[in-house]
Design a protein around this motif. Structure first.
Motif, PDB file in Angstrom:
ATOM      1  N   VAL A  28      14.916 -22.162 -44.624  1.00 31.45           N
ATOM      2  CA  VAL A  28      14.609 -23.076 -45.607  1.00 31.45           C
ATOM      3  C   VAL A  28      14.707 -24.492 -45.385  1.00 31.45           C
ATOM      4  CG1 VAL A  28      15.441 -21.512 -47.474  1.00 31.45           C
ATOM      5  CG2 VAL A  28      17.169 -22.969 -46.658  1.00 31.45           C
ATOM      6  N   LYS A  70      10.170 -29.135 -45.295  1.00 37.16           N
ATOM      7  CA  LYS A  70       8.823 -29.188 -44.947  1.00 37.16           C
ATOM      8  C   LYS A  70       8.429 -27.879 -44.145  1.00 37.16           C
ATOM      9  CE  LYS A  70       9.011 -34.205 -45.245  1.00 37.16           C
ATOM     10  NZ  LYS A  70       8.644 -35.468 -44.720  1.00 37.16           N
ATOM     11  N   LYS A  71       9.069 -26.830 -44.230  1.00 36.27           N
ATOM     12  CA  LYS A  71       8.572 -25.446 -43.432  1.00 36.27           C
ATOM     13  C   LYS A  71       8.708 -24.475 -44.407  1.00 36.27           C
ATOM     14  CE  LYS A  71      10.063 -26.515 -38.698  1.00 36.27           C
ATOM     15  NZ  LYS A  71      10.817 -26.067 -37.516  1.00 36.27           N
ATOM     16  N   GLY A  72       7.911 -23.482 -44.089  1.00 31.79           N
ATOM     17  CA  GLY A  72       7.889 -22.124 -44.966  1.00 31.79           C
ATOM     18  C   GLY A  72       7.876 -20.945 -44.066  1.00 31.79           C
ATOM     19  N   ILE A  73       7.955 -19.987 -44.844  1.00 31.15           N
ATOM     20  CA  ILE A  73       7.788 -18.443 -44.070  1.00 31.15           C
ATOM     21  C   ILE A  73       6.395 -18.057 -44.027  1.00 31.15           C
ATOM     22  CG2 ILE A  73       8.810 -16.237 -44.181  1.00 31.15           C
ATOM     23  CD1 ILE A  73      11.397 -17.288 -45.532  1.00 31.15           C
ATOM     24  N   ILE A 121       6.301 -23.840 -39.715  1.00 30.00           N
ATOM     25  CA  ILE A 121       6.673 -22.492 -40.120  1.00 30.00           C
ATOM     26  C   ILE A 121       8.058 -22.348 -39.623  1.00 30.00           C
ATOM     27  CG2 ILE A 121       6.085 -19.929 -39.697  1.00 30.00           C
ATOM     28  CD1 ILE A 121       3.315 -20.691 -39.419  1.00 30.00           C
ATOM     29  N   SER A 122       8.776 -21.783 -40.364  1.00 29.55           N
ATOM     30  CA  SER A 122      10.255 -21.389 -40.159  1.00 29.55           C
ATOM     31  C   SER A 122      10.497 -20.114 -39.480  1.00 29.55           C
ATOM     32  CB  SER A 122      11.303 -22.032 -41.176  1.00 29.55           C
ATOM     33  OG  SER A 122      10.960 -21.300 -42.260  1.00 29.55           O
TER      34      SER A 122
END
Length: 199
Positions: A12, A15-18, A61-62
């Motif tokens: 989380v 500025k990143k997402g899955i 992207i995390s």
């Protein structure tokens, strides 16, 4: 990044997402068919490798949720796709449920399945590089639904899936890491969903 809390925080990050790259064989076949591409194992691998090797993807992207087939695949150069992600600083995860099926006694609602054999799958997926898992519930909203029965049944399945995942994490950490907080959370969940309990 051995601790569950560290993985959760990294997933989380600001500025990143899955990225969900866990399409089933049927879903990805439909997507490929719409652009005239055959859904072969090699084409599916090449498509996912292209996604994962996108320059700069790690800036946004995390983590990536993988499908059973994908976590077992290797890139064209022989690198496991999960390792390819890790080398870019992206956390590989895995979809562990086996899909939504019709809920007994309810013609319009679904229940997520996949608890059978989950402990063993979690061990295997961990060995293949997965650092987190996805379990989904399909809740249909409409006239008279979702019913309490559907919500309670899916919450029960989710709690059991979480417990199995936590059991694996606790064993790896020697049984202590995060256990008291986890059990308090389970107790709160049991009070909120008293009709189902946790076996």
């Amino acid at each position: 990044m051995a601790k569950l809390e560290d993985v959760a925080r990294a997933l989380v990050a600001p500025k990143k997402g899955i990225l969900a790259a866990d399409e089933s064989g049927g879903t990805i076949e439909k997507r490929f068919k719409s652009i005239g591409v055959a859904s072969t194992e090699a084409n599916r691998r090449d498509y996912r490798e292209m996604l994962f090797r996108t320059p700069g993807a790690e800036e946004f992207i995390s983590g990536v949720i993988l499908y059973d087939e994908t976590i077992r695949q290797q890139a064209a150069d022989g690198t496991a796709l999960a390792k390819l992600l890790q080398d870019k600083g992206i956390i590989p995860g895995i979809k562990v449920d086996t899909g939504a099926k019709a809920l007994a006694f309810s013609s319009k609602e679904k229940i997520t399945e996949g608890l059978d054999g989950l402990r063993e799958r979690l061990v295997e997926y961990r060995g293949l590089g997965a650092k987190f898992a996805k379990w989904r519930a399909v809740i249909t909203i409409g006239d008279g639904i979702p019913t309490d029965y559907c919500l309670e049944t899916n919450a029960h399945a989710l709690r059991r899936a979480v417990r199995r995942g936590r059991d694996r994490a606790d064993r790896r950490a020697g049984g202590a890491d995060g256990r008291p907080a986890y059990h308090r959370a389970l107790q709160r969940g049991n009070r909120a969903h008293a009709p189902t309990g946790v076996p």
